[in-house]
Design a protein around this motif. Structure first.
Motif: not given
Ligand code: C2E
Ligand code: MG
Ligand code: MG
Length: 606
Positions: A387-389, A421-423, A447-449, A451-453, A566-570, A592-594
């Motif tokens: 997943e791109a973040l 740009w992200v895409l 991820n798509a907001s 607002h763009e979608l 999402e968010g599997v930590e243990t 973690r995201p990298m």
């Molecule tokens: P999301 O799409 O639900 O992305 C997962 C978020 O959970 C990411 O936070 C990720 O770093 C975090 N995460 C992943 N694994 C774990 C875990 O084990 N524990 C915890 N506590 N967190 C974890 P991030 O990167 O801060 O992104 C937050 C949100 O921002 C994303 O939620 C997504 O909705 C939005 N986002 C990120 N990048 C983009 C983008 O390029 N465009 C748009 N429109 N939204 C974006």
């Protein structure tokens, strides 16, 4: 240096910096401030205790010491009270090995404390409180140092007693009222003294990272009282108001008369901002009771403005004018109320404004980055996708996350360009990774907001990016949240259908946080459901979460959808999800995201 010499050097130093008319708080500040410079300890704190009353004078050399002092006060347990009651030092060279104060020990160890040495502040048979010396490493305090500390505690006790006696004398003498530092009518500290106290409090708050607040109080329509009853009644009213204010505040707070019908209260050590509001409520309540003056029964109301400083370095010079401004806001709103200016809020707003200003150029300056978080198969753990973040590497403020960037971008309309740009960047990166690991298919999630979608040109834009970057549409999953179909579900359905026609997949992100109407799942062309991390976090804690997760997985599978947790930590969460048949997992437990290069390494190592 011999013991005597050390002691006399310390005492001289202490005495020299101790002005004879120091107020009690300054004496204590001075004590803890100097002692850490002289003795082999990490920090120091002191609490004054009066029988039957809450301890209210506390000083600490830093934030940690303040925490330990407060911990003892809150728990009503710890070496400080023990030394105060027994009159003898309490020495704990290793907190791990001492179980006299179990609750204090637990909290203190967790905060990093390892040793504490406490000395009662004695004067004859009386005790005033205790001096705590803290260390973050275990080990005893040598005898000479202990003696020095005890002597210092006793000397400080003498200074405090002196200051108390002085206060009592001054207060009872006429001199008090005429003093240049007090208001002649009410006997309260005047503007000059208030500013002195504010200066001291500001320095202390910066050092101990505590929060300061000021309440600015102005009587509503005080002029009417003067006009209808005369100035003598006006003066009586001001005196009575001063008394009520003094009754409303806590022992360590300062109330001053600034001028006319303006009063201010300075509160230190408000760990919780809501307590400032409680105080404002109490003041408004106190003043609401009619005043029985010599020749009239007078009713008044007041407007109260409150300003908080943020903790530590954010303690502001402008606190007083902010409280004043808040008071005017209360007045403009009709009076008889209180109004808040929270500087922490203001700092956040200021930060936001400057980010708003910087964001348009961020992409062009190359400050935007993408982090990639692997999505793995629950069984087997192979990487199935990424997943791109979005991240913003701001030149002054460091790395900024999407929770800040995306709302800013949405408000300014920049979301369209940034989203594109992200895409594009994500497609390029994914294709490179795929090229290097041809044996595993890598699904890219972007991820798509909304607002763009929801823009008419979105579908075309996605199509263009896929072509330009030579990406097969079925390698892309667009992640949308439930808000998308809340606003205009008819249109959302069309948009998603169009995207499906391009060949891309759709994932419903953060499932469970929105309205989560299960009928939507059936109605909308959704391929993947991502269960929000709040449910995953509670797996194993709240039985109801396990039930929810189970039913989401079952339902999704019945509808032929794929489920991602999402968010599997243990490891436990992973096991449970495997048992429930969840298809894919994402979370810190796996990775973690990298940056893309790190992910490339990881794929190669497999
Ligand atoms: P999301 O799409 O639900 O992305 C997962 C978020 O959970 C990411 O936070 C990720 O770093 C975090 N995460 C992943 N694994 C774990 C875990 O084990 N524990 C915890 N506590 N967190 C974890 P991030 O990167 O801060 O992104 C937050 C949100 O921002 C994303 O939620 C997504 O909705 C939005 N986002 C990120 N990048 C983009 C983008 O390029 N465009 C748009 N429109 N939204 C974006
Ligand atoms: Mg997402
Ligand atoms: Mg999510």
């Amino acid at each position: 240096v011999g013991q005597d010499e050390q002691l006399s050097a310390v005492l001289c130093d202490f005495a020299r910096t101790m002005l004879t008319d120091f107020p009690i708080q300054s004496i204590l500040d001075q004590l803890v401030g100097r002692i850490v410079g002289i003795l082999p300890i990490t920090s120091a704190g002191v609490t004054l205790i009066a029988p039957g009353r809450e301890p209210h004078f506390i000083a600490a050399s830093n934030e940690a010491a303040l925490r330990y002092e407060r911990l003892q006060t809150e728990l009503d347990e710890g070496p400080c009270l023990a030394a105060y009651h027994s009159g003898s030092p309490v020495l704990i060279p290793d907190l791990h090995l001492d179980d006299r104060f179990p609750r204090f020990r637990a909290g203190a160890l967790e905060a990093g404390l390892r040793a504490v040495f406490t000395f009662p502040m004695r004067h004859g048979d009386a005790r005033l409180g205790a001096l705590d010396l803290y260390r973050e490493a275990a080990g005893p305090l040598d005898e000479a140092t202990s003696d020095t500390a005890q002597t210092l505690a006793d000397v400080a006790a003498a200074y405090v007693l002196n200051a108390r006696a002085r206060d009592a004398v001054v207060r009872s003498s006429d001199h008090y009222r005429e003093s240049a530092l007090h208001d002649a009518l009410t006997g309260l500290p005047n503007r000059v003294l208030f500013h002195q106290r504010l200066d001291h409090a500001t320095q202390r708050a910066r050092r101990s990272h505590s929060v300061l607040s000021i309440l600015f109080i102005d009587l509503d329509r005080f002029k009417d009282v003067n006009d209808s009853y005369g100035h003598r009644i006006g003066d009586e009213l001001l005196m009575a108001v001063a008394q009520r204010l003094q009754r409303a505040i806590r022992a360590g707070d300062t109330v001053a008369r600034m001028s006319g019908d303006e009063f201010v209260v300075l509160c230190e050590d408000l760990d919780d901002a809501s307590r400032g509001e409680l105080l404002a409520h109490r003041i408004v309540g106190e003043l609401a009771v009619p005043f029985h003056l010599s020749e009239a029964l007078v009713k008044v109301t007041a407007s109260v403005g409150i300003a908080y400083s943020g903790p530590g370095e954010h303690v502001s010079e402008h606190l007083l004018s902010d409280a004043d401004e808040a008071m005017y806001q209360a007045k403009r709103a009709g009076g008889d109320r209180h109004q808040l200016i929270d500087l922490r809020e203001r700092t956040r707003t200021a930060t936001r404004r400057s980010l708003e200003y910087d964001l348009p150029g961020a992409a062009a300056r190359g400050e935007l980055r993408l982090a990639y978080q692997p999505v793995v198969r629950t069984r087997g753990g192979e990487i199935a996708g990424l997943e791109a973040l979005l991240r913003w590497d701001h030149p002054h403020r460091g790395l900024i996350g999407p929770d800040v960037i995306i709302p800013l971008a949405e408000q300014s309309g920049l979301i369209v360009d940034i989203g594109r740009w992200v895409l594009a960047q994500a497609c390029v990166d994914r294709n490179r990774l795929q090229h290097d690991s041809p044996h595993q298919a890598l699904q890219l999630a972007v991820n798509a907001s909304p607002h763009e979608l929801m823009r008419p040109e979105f579908q075309r834009s996605v199509q263009e990016v896929l072509m330009e970057t030579a990406t097969e549409p079925d390698a892309l999953t667009l992640e949308v949240t439930e808000t998308v179909y809340l606003e205009d579900s008819v249109r959302a359905l069309l948009v998603l259908d169009d995207l499906k026609k391009l060949g891309v997949s759709i994932a419903l992100d953060d499932f469970g946080t929105g309205f989560s109407s299960l009928t939507h799942l059936q109605q909308f062309p959704i391929d993947v459901i991502k269960i929000d991390r709040q449910f995953i976090a509670q797996l194993g804690h709240a039985p109801v979460s396990a039930a929810i997760v189970t039913s989401i997985i079952d339902l999704a599978h019945t509808l032929g959808r794929t489920v991602v947790a999402e968010g599997v930590e243990t490891a436990e969460q992973h096991e449970q999800l495997a048992a429930l048949g969840c298809d894919l997992c994402q979370g810190y437990y796996f990775a973690r995201p990298m940056p893309v290069d790190d992910l490339a390494h990881r794929l190669r190592d497999r």
